[in-house]
Design a protein around this motif. Structure first.
Motif, PDB file in Angstrom:
ATOM      1  N   VAL A  84       0.660  -1.343  -0.185  1.00 40.06           N
ATOM      2  CA  VAL A  84       0.088   0.027   0.215  1.00 40.06           C
ATOM      3  C   VAL A  84       0.816   1.420   0.012  1.00 40.06           C
ATOM      4  CG1 VAL A  84      -1.863   1.212   1.286  1.00 40.06           C
ATOM      5  CG2 VAL A  84      -1.795  -1.317   1.280  1.00 40.06           C
ATOM      6  N   SER A  85       0.833   1.838  -1.136  1.00 38.22           N
ATOM      7  CA  SER A  85       1.790   3.037  -1.337  1.00 38.22           C
ATOM      8  C   SER A  85       0.880   4.329  -1.273  1.00 38.22           C
ATOM      9  CB  SER A  85       2.489   2.751  -2.542  1.00 38.22           C
ATOM     10  OG  SER A  85       1.874   3.008  -3.592  1.00 38.22           O
ATOM     11  N   SER A  86       1.896   5.518  -0.998  1.00 38.45           N
ATOM     12  CA  SER A  86       1.366   6.967  -0.887  1.00 38.45           C
ATOM     13  C   SER A  86       2.508   8.063  -1.031  1.00 38.45           C
ATOM     14  CB  SER A  86       0.238   7.092   0.142  1.00 38.45           C
ATOM     15  OG  SER A  86      -0.366   8.503  -0.121  1.00 38.45           O
ATOM     16  N   PHE A  87       2.142   8.997  -1.667  1.00 35.50           N
ATOM     17  CA  PHE A  87       2.907  10.392  -1.435  1.00 35.50           C
ATOM     18  C   PHE A  87       2.814  10.828  -0.189  1.00 35.50           C
ATOM     19  CE2 PHE A  87       2.961   9.985  -6.174  1.00 35.50           C
ATOM     20  CZ  PHE A  87       4.045  10.341  -6.390  1.00 35.50           C
ATOM     21  N   LEU A  88       1.775  10.560   0.578  1.00 40.00           N
ATOM     22  CA  LEU A  88       1.235  11.342   1.718  1.00 40.00           C
ATOM     23  C   LEU A  88       1.566  10.441   2.945  1.00 40.00           C
ATOM     24  CD1 LEU A  88      -2.502  11.775   0.419  1.00 40.00           C
ATOM     25  CD2 LEU A  88      -0.633  13.329   0.142  1.00 40.00           C
ATOM     26  N   PRO A  89       2.556  11.146   3.773  1.00 39.48           N
ATOM     27  CA  PRO A  89       3.123  10.924   4.917  1.00 39.48           C
ATOM     28  C   PRO A  89       1.940  10.241   5.912  1.00 39.48           C
ATOM     29  CG  PRO A  89       4.679  12.348   4.273  1.00 39.48           C
ATOM     30  CD  PRO A  89       3.506  12.233   3.426  1.00 39.48           C
ATOM     31  N   ALA A  90       0.893  11.324   5.987  1.00 36.09           N
ATOM     32  CA  ALA A  90      -0.205  11.057   6.957  1.00 36.09           C
ATOM     33  C   ALA A  90      -1.016   9.769   6.654  1.00 36.09           C
ATOM     34  CB  ALA A  90      -1.004  12.384   7.210  1.00 36.09           C
ATOM     35  N   VAL A  91      -1.173   9.654   5.467  1.00 29.57           N
ATOM     36  CA  VAL A  91      -1.958   8.281   4.897  1.00 29.57           C
ATOM     37  C   VAL A  91      -1.046   7.194   5.324  1.00 29.57           C
ATOM     38  CG1 VAL A  91      -2.463   6.931   3.060  1.00 29.57           C
ATOM     39  CG2 VAL A  91      -3.197   9.426   3.162  1.00 29.57           C
ATOM     40  N   LEU A  92       0.300   7.051   5.260  1.00 29.52           N
ATOM     41  CA  LEU A  92       0.852   5.873   5.633  1.00 29.52           C
ATOM     42  C   LEU A  92       0.776   5.779   7.056  1.00 29.52           C
ATOM     43  CD1 LEU A  92       3.822   6.509   3.279  1.00 29.52           C
ATOM     44  CD2 LEU A  92       1.913   4.790   2.970  1.00 29.52           C
ATOM     45  N   ARG A  93       1.014   6.832   7.885  1.00 32.08           N
ATOM     46  CA  ARG A  93       0.865   6.650   9.336  1.00 32.08           C
ATOM     47  C   ARG A  93      -0.429   6.103   9.898  1.00 32.08           C
ATOM     48  NH1 ARG A  93       3.908  11.548   9.314  1.00 32.08           N
ATOM     49  NH2 ARG A  93       6.188  11.277   9.761  1.00 32.08           N
ATOM     50  N   ARG A  94      -1.441   6.406   9.237  1.00 35.73           N
ATOM     51  CA  ARG A  94      -2.916   6.053   9.539  1.00 35.73           C
ATOM     52  C   ARG A  94      -2.901   4.543   9.285  1.00 35.73           C
ATOM     53  NH1 ARG A  94      -6.409   5.255  13.066  1.00 35.73           N
ATOM     54  NH2 ARG A  94      -8.562   5.283  12.234  1.00 35.73           N
ATOM     55  N   PHE A  95      -2.604   4.127   8.011  1.00 36.63           N
ATOM     56  CA  PHE A  95      -2.548   2.561   7.733  1.00 36.63           C
ATOM     57  C   PHE A  95      -1.799   2.033   8.864  1.00 36.63           C
ATOM     58  CE2 PHE A  95      -3.681   3.716   3.398  1.00 36.63           C
ATOM     59  CZ  PHE A  95      -4.647   2.837   3.292  1.00 36.63           C
ATOM     60  N   TYR A  96      -0.572   2.441   9.237  1.00 34.95           N
ATOM     61  CA  TYR A  96       0.190   1.647  10.245  1.00 34.95           C
ATOM     62  C   TYR A  96      -0.804   1.673  11.523  1.00 34.95           C
ATOM     63  CZ  TYR A  96       3.948   0.315  13.320  1.00 34.95           C
ATOM     64  OH  TYR A  96       5.032  -0.189  14.130  1.00 34.95           O
ATOM     65  N   GLU A  97      -1.198   2.722  11.769  1.00 34.41           N
ATOM     66  CA  GLU A  97      -2.035   2.781  13.145  1.00 34.41           C
ATOM     67  C   GLU A  97      -3.303   1.531  13.156  1.00 34.41           C
ATOM     68  OE1 GLU A  97      -3.851   6.552  13.727  1.00 34.41           O
ATOM     69  OE2 GLU A  97      -1.935   7.452  14.276  1.00 34.41           O
ATOM     70  N   LEU A  98      -3.865   1.383  12.076  1.00 33.30           N
ATOM     71  CA  LEU A  98      -4.889   0.479  11.618  1.00 33.30           C
ATOM     72  C   LEU A  98      -4.258  -1.040  11.822  1.00 33.30           C
ATOM     73  CD1 LEU A  98      -6.984   2.237   9.103  1.00 33.30           C
ATOM     74  CD2 LEU A  98      -7.565   1.906  11.431  1.00 33.30           C
ATOM     75  N   ASP A  99      -3.146  -1.375  10.934  1.00 36.24           N
ATOM     76  CA  ASP A  99      -2.505  -2.466  11.032  1.00 36.24           C
ATOM     77  C   ASP A  99      -1.012  -2.317  10.832  1.00 36.24           C
ATOM     78  OD1 ASP A  99      -1.695  -4.953  10.410  1.00 36.24           O
ATOM     79  OD2 ASP A  99      -3.351  -5.433   8.901  1.00 36.24           O
ATOM     80  N   PRO A 100      -0.171  -2.663  12.005  1.00 37.12           N
ATOM     81  CA  PRO A 100       1.152  -2.578  11.855  1.00 37.12           C
ATOM     82  C   PRO A 100       1.885  -3.519  10.919  1.00 37.12           C
ATOM     83  CG  PRO A 100       0.289  -2.180  13.948  1.00 37.12           C
ATOM     84  CD  PRO A 100      -0.827  -2.725  13.386  1.00 37.12           C
ATOM     85  N   GLU A 101       1.049  -4.406  10.569  1.00 37.54           N
ATOM     86  CA  GLU A 101       1.833  -5.387   9.765  1.00 37.54           C
ATOM     87  C   GLU A 101       1.394  -5.187   8.192  1.00 37.54           C
ATOM     88  OE1 GLU A 101       3.486  -7.909  11.186  1.00 37.54           O
ATOM     89  OE2 GLU A 101       3.017  -7.137  12.905  1.00 37.54           O
TER      90      GLU A 101
END
Length: 249
Positions: free
Chosen positions: A148-165
């Motif tokens: 799951v990729s993005s230019f947006l750091p906030a989006v990546l951090r939110r994905f990590y909060e939802l599922d660190p794996e």
């Protein structure tokens, strides 16, 4: 120079993308389906790629759709319902006989059709729909690998909060933003080809990151990146990519 231990993943950019540069040698433009469509993804797989990159946005009625730009055929995706996007395509297109596989697809259709066949680079274009994308991944778990990729750091951090794996990838095309990879919970760095170098590839690998490079359309670039040992190459010209580096694994 880094040594290539294995062939990188070969990924189509938005499936198979039309390009303004004359790099598509073996097919006339009218035979190439629109990018980010089921037909484009199928063509990429038929040519021997391992998978493809595609872009996800959300409609007004919260349907995940595969679309790069904020607008689709003159309609703003975020402010338009999914069925209206399809209708707008029929009204505005010069052709009126587009088959379903060349219409704007929804995320669920792509996952259902390709989750067991292709490596998926799922680029998230907007924030606020991370729950929906995680749900789609759980409904159709990709068996050939994904990021799951993005230019947006906030989006990546939110994905990590939802599922660190979740395997996450940071995309960047600006040298000023490159250093942010160090502070993000990502396992993949995804630089533009103009920013990639042998030294940086080795640095990222030393930090235990995979390296995917976009958009690679020249044979010399493909060969050089292969020698550097990058983990994936994303290209508009999937036929050239397979010709240079070999077919699907």
């Amino acid at each position: 120079m880094g040594e290539q231990s294995k062939r990188p993943l070969l990924l189509g950019h938005r499936g198979q993308r039309h390009t303004r540069r004359k790099i598509i040698r073996y097919f006339q433009p009218q035979t190439i389906p629109p990018d980010n469509t089921i037909a484009a993804f199928e063509l990429t797989m038929q040519r021997g790629c391992d998978g493809f990159e595609f872009d996800v946005r959300y409609t007004h009625d919260r349907r995940g759709v595969i679309c790069h730009d904020p607008d689709y055929r003159g309609q703003n995706v975020a402010n338009t319902k999914y069925e209206a996007l399809l209708e707008g395509r029929r009204v505005r297109a010069k052709r009126t006989d587009y088959p379903p596989e060349e219409q704007i697809p929804c995320l669920e259709d792509v996952m259902a059709r390709f989750a067991e066949r292709a490596y998926l680079d799922i680029e998230v274009k907007i924030p606020g729909f991370e729950h929906e994308i995680v749900a789609a991944l759980r409904q159709h778990p990709p068996t050939k690998g994904f990021v799951v990729s993005s230019f947006l750091p906030a989006v990546l951090r939110r994905f990590y909060e939802l599922d660190p794996e979740l395997p996450l990838g940071y995309i960047f095309g600006d040298r000023k933003l490159m250093a942010e990879w160090r502070d993000l919970p990502v396992s993949v760095v995804i630089p533009n080809v103009k920013l990639a170098s042998d030294d940086l590839v080795q640095e990222w690998h030393a930090a235990e990151k995979q390296v995917f490079v976009w958009t690679v359309n020249r044979e010399s670039e493909m060969r050089r990146l292969g020698l550097w040992g990058v983990d994936a190459i994303i290209s508009d010209d999937t036929e050239l990519l397979v010709k240079v580096l070999g077919g699907s694994k």
